[in-house]
Structures are given as structure tokens and as C-alpha cells.
Enzyme design. Structure first.
Site: not given
Length: 569
Positions: A331-332, A506-508
């Protein structure tokens, strides 16, 4: 009615509380029968999830009239008006029913904090609640996938599907398409403060970049967004709703998939729940999981597909030992510096009753103003580590400030500079907390467990500070709100700031990783290894997270999966 929904589908209320949709309110021809006390339905392909990849996949599959497609969405229809207004993500991201409202376990490297992880639980999935920014990532990301053994997934292989999906407002060229279903447009509102951020980056020597999805990602510029006629263009709006006129496509909302049916080593359908009613949906061809980096591995493990030791620990019968399911989570992580502005050029000061009324009227009449804003307006891709050949951090400039989305905007004029590391080395995992399909899984993000990640985040926030100190941006600043002006500013202090305040952007991804090695979950055709008639198509299959926002990449994955499946039909 949002303009990007030229004709809103009617709904057919089914027993048990679910909505079964077609464009004209008719039930599509999907036969069902009763076995014992359980309703058994039949279709050709089941798509579990209507998010970015699932909507693209189902919409494209239904173009073949020979294939009956049924989409199961655990969330509801996208009736909430905030789902269609660009800035509405601030109202929907933590909504009690529209979002899954996941949270990580206590993160050791983040001062023991649990980090909220909102994901879309509604028609369109996370594409219905995201920040609308259209970023594909760097060509090198996809070339790296190919180098990892994912033959056929280099950038040149993926580019035709990005172009096929895209309806680029600026027109078609070698890198962009103009005839696809997903609208990609320029921002309608470009403020003086956001322009100052671009000028600040130029003052530090970064080029101005007119297209972050062009030949080079590095530089500062304006983001493009997934908006059509002023309204959000989610994946469901782009792909599913126009396809509902086809008799071979059905979408069932409020349908929570409990498990995949496995018979003789192959997927034959799914069991799903509508209210208190359990139903079985049989698939004569294939089942495709498009439930995201959290939902897809959870459903696999509940179905007996995953790490055998963990499944045995949970008391689940093992159908196939697949050690990689739930592993490799990426994630980011983002850190945000916030500033008080000395001029009334931010959104904060417009949040009174009169200001909100004016913003509403402005949007209603012109589709402009703050309600038309995405999660960020301008941005910067930059390199902060000496070993990086391409940008390793991404900045989102946000013309407002808040301690959290839930708490609302600050009462003073303020803005935010957010920075995230693009290619984290840290890896986490998804694990079951319970055999109850409605129970949320355990999320261990394990942020900052890599020294490189710590260094990158520290250098990123230091660059954010330098941007604020430029003449271009500094002239708008009264003082720094977070961290305070008098806070220590050595590397240890900056790392402590990141630990105490950072969160997901919000980038899993990557929990059902694609590859040819033994640890991979799916092959390059997105077929689950060792299980027939089962594929995964969503962010979970990414071998590594892309360098930027993930929505565009997920839609590309859905487009590609549809081609794999129609060729196999």
C-alpha cells in the site's frame, strides 16, 4: 440526475432484499430452481464485485451474447447523490454502509496505531468513492512485472487496453484513447494556490508536466480525473450501466458472497447471502473474484483456498494449499504537511452556511467550484532517493486542510501537501479473523518495516517543506500547522512525525499476486493455480503496486481478463 447516467436503470426488488437489475427493469433470463430450502440459480460467468476491474470485466464480457454474466455486489445501488458529485468522496469514504470501513491491526512502526482503510461497498466499488485521479503509473512498473516473469504484461502489452478503456477529453494519440467508456477529463477549476504549487516545483528545478500519463511521469502539473459532464464517472457508470440493456447481463446488489463452490478441483459457483437468505449461484463456465486486495483473498481462504496452516488453524477444510493467498500486501503510505494560508484562497473559509449554498448553486449551474474538486488538483512526481531512476514519491496538493475527513475542514484558511512513497519495499498480509463471512479480516500492512521506505518518506516530507519555502508558494503561508513550526526538523524528528500522523492513500494491492513462481496465486491469464474455472481480476493480482493511483490499472486488468475469457469461450 447525473449527466453521466443518461438513463438510470430501474430496479426489480427480489425476495430477500436484493436488487436484480437490467436497463428496463426486466429480469434477465437467468433460470433458478429450488434444491431443499436453498435457491439455486444458474449462469455462465459469476463476477464477484462491481468495482473497477469487475465492472470493466462484466461490461466487456456481456458484449458476447453467448455468455450469460451475473455480477454479485455486496453493497447497495449507488443512489446516494454524494456518490456522483466529485467532492462527495469526503461524505462517502467513511459512510457506515457505502464503505467497508476496514482498519489495520495495530501497526508497530506507526506508533501502534490502527489505520482506517475505507473501501467501496457499493455499485462501482472503490471507484465510486475514490479521489477520481487518473494515473496509470510508470511504463517501468509494467515492464518490471514482465521481468518478474509475467510475460505479456509489459507496458507495450498493457497500453492497448488503457487506450481501449479511455475516453480522453484531449483526444486520441499514441498513448491515449478517445472512444472508450471511461471519461478522463481536465479539471474545471484551477485555482491560484494550486498553480502556485506547480510554480514552487519549477522553482526547485522540476519541469512542468502537461500529462502525468504521457511519455514521462516526472514533474509538476494538473491531475486529470474520471469525470463526465461534471459528475463522477465510476467504473459502474462507465461499463455496467450502459450494458444493462443486454439480456445476458444481470447485476445483483446487497449480495454478500460467503464462499466459492469447489467440486473436483474446480470452481462451479458461489454461495451468497441476501439478508438472512442463503442462495447458490452455479457457473457453467467460470467464477471471477473482483473483490479487491482485501475481499478476494478473504473469500478464497473462506473457500479453503490459501495457506494450509492458516486454514487448518481456522478449522477450514483445505481444498488447495496456496501459500501466497493474502501475502505480499502493499500500500502507499502518505504523510501530510498542513499550512495556514494568509489569503482567502482555500476551500476552508467557504464552509459556512452561505458559502456552502454558494458552492452548491455554482456546481448546479456551471459544474464548477469546490464541489467539482477531486482529491487533489495539482501534483508532483519526483525522485528523492539517489538510487531511484524514476520518480519515487508522489505529491497531492489539496487546497483545504483537516485533521481527518470525519472531523471536517479547519476553521482557518489552510491547505495540505501530501506525499506518498510510490514503490514501498514493506510487505504485509491479510488473514482471517473468523470463519464468519461477514467478519472483517485482519489487515497487517506492516508499513515502514523497510529502511528504504523510512528514508524515502523522510526525504519526501523534507521536499514538501522545501516546496512550502519557495517564493511561489511561501507568499501564501502564515505558518505551518502540522507539524508545528517549532517542531524539531532532523531526520529522526521527521520519521517520528511520519510514524505518528501518516496513513493510507487507499491503494492496497498484490495479495493474490500474478506470476509464474511457486509463491504466485494466479498465472498470466489470471487463472488461480491448481483450481479450474477460477480467476482473480483486481488490484490483488498486481505483482507490485504501480507508481501512482490504482484505479486506471484495475480497469486495465478487467479489460484484459475479459479478452482472456472470451478467447477461451
Amino acid at each position: 440526475m447525473p449527466a453521466c447516467e443518461a438513463r438510470r436503470p430501474h430496479r426489480v426488488k427480489r425476495r430477500g432484499g436484493a436488487d436484480s437489475l437490467d436497463r428496463d427493469g426486466r429480469q434477465a433470463d437467468h433460470p433458478w430452481r429450488i434444491v431443499g430450502r436453498r435457491r439455486v440459480e444458474e449462469t455462465d460467468v459469476v463476477v464477484v464485485g462491481s468495482g473497477s476491474a469487475g465492472s470493466a470485466l462484466a461490461g466487456r464480457l456481456s458484449e458476447d451474447p453467448r455468455i450469460r454474466v451475473t455480477v454479485l455486489e455486496a453493497g447497495s445501488r449507488d443512489r446516494n447523490p454524494w456518490l456522483h458529485v466529485p467532492i462527495g468522496y469526503a461524505k462517502t469514504m467513511y459512510h457506515p454502509t457505502i464503505s467497508w470501513n476496514y482498519a489495520t491491526e495495530a501497526e508497530e512502526e506507526l506508533a501502534g496505531r490502527s489505520v482506517p482503510w475505507p473501501r467501496g461497498r457499493v455499485l462501482g466499488g472503490s471507484s465510486a468513492i475514490n479521489g477520481l485521479i487518473y494515473i496509470r503509473g510508470q511504463p517501468e512498473d509494467y515492464d518490471h512485472w514482465r521481468q518478474l516473469g509475467c510475460t505479456g504484461w509489459g507496458f507495450d502489452d498493457c497500453l492497448p487496453y488503457f487506450r481501449k478503456a479511455e475516453r480522453q477529453e484531449r483526444g486520441a494519440d499514441a498513448l491515449h484513447g478517445a472512444d472508450g467508456p471511461l471519461s478522463v477529463t481536465d479539471l474545471r477549476e484551477k485555482g491560484v494556490l494550486e498553480r502556485a504549487f506547480i510554480d514552487a516545483a519549477k522553482e526547485l528545478g522540476y519541469p512542468e508536466n502537461p500529462d502525468f500519463n504521457g511519455p514521462e511521469q516526472e514533474g509538476a502539473g494538473w491531475y486529470q480525473v474520471t469525470v463526465r459532464n461534471g459528475f463522477r464517472c465510476s467504473a459502474a457508470t462507465a461499463y455496467l450501466k450502459p450494458a444493462l440493456k443486454r439480456p445476458n447481463l444481470r447485476v445483483i446488489t446487497d449480495a454478500h458472497v460467503e464462499r466459492i463452490l469447489i467440486e473436483d478441483g474446480r470452481a462451479t459457483g458461489v454461495v451468497y447471502r441476501v439478508g438472512n437468505q442463503t442462495r447458490t449461484l452455479k457457473a457453467s463456465r467460470e467464477v471471477v473474484l473482483s473483490s479487491g486486495a482485501i475481499g478476494s483473498p478473504q473469500i478464497m481462504m473462506l473457500s479453503g483456498l490459501g495457506p494450509a496452516a492458516h486454514l487448518a488453524e481456522m478449522g477450514i477444510e483445505v481444498h488447495r494449499d496456496i501459500p501466497g493467498v493474502g501475502q505480499n500486501l502493499q500500500d502507499h503510505l502518505q504523510a501530510r504537511l498542513m499550512y495556514r494560508a494568509n489569503q482567502r484562497v482555500t476551500v476552508n473559509e467557504r464552509m459556512g452556511l452561505l458559502g456552502m449554498a454558494q458552492m452548491g448553486a455554482q456546481f448546479a449551474m456551471t459544474r464548477r467550484g469546490p464541489l467539482s474538486f477531486a482529491a487533489a488538483t495539482s501534483g508532483l512526481f519526483a525522485r528523492v532517493l539517489p538510487q531511484s531512476a524514476t520518480p519515487d514519491v508522489q505529491f497531492h496538493f489539496i487546497p483545504w486542510s483537516a485533521d481527518s475527513v470525519k472531523e471536517g475542514l479547519h476553521k482557518f484558511p489552510g491547505f495540505t501537501v501530501s506525499v506518498c512513497q510510490l514503490r514501498p519495499e514493506s510487505r504485509g498480509e491479510i488473514r482471517l479473523a473468523s470463519t464468519d463471512p461477514l467478519a472483517k479480516p485482519r489487515i497487517h500492512a506492516r508499513y515502514l518495516t523497510s529502511e528504504t521506505d523510512k528514508q524515502c518518506m523522510v526525504e519526501g516530507v523534507k521536499l514538501a517543506k522545501r516546496l512550502a519555502e519557495t517564493r511561489a508558494l511561501g507568499r501564501f503561508i502564515t505558518d505551518r500547522y502540522s507539524p508545528p513550526e517549532d517542531a524539531p526538523e532532523d531526520d529522526d524528528a521527521w520519521l517520528d512525525f511520519v510514524r505518528r500522523t501518516s496513513g493510507t492513500i487507499y491503494h492496497p494491492t498484490s495479495t493474490c499476486r500474478m506470476g509464474e513462481d511457486d509463491a504466485a496465486v494466479v498465472d498470466t491469464q489470471l487463472r488461480v493455480k491448481g483450481v479450474g474455472n477460477l480467476r482473480v481480476a483486481d488490484a490483488s493480482i498486481m505483482p507490485t503496486v504501480v507508481s501512482g493511483n490504482t484505479n486506471a490499472g484495475c480497469i486495465m486488468i478487467g479489460e484484459r481478463c475479459a479478452v482472456f475469457m472470451t478467447r477461451a469461450a
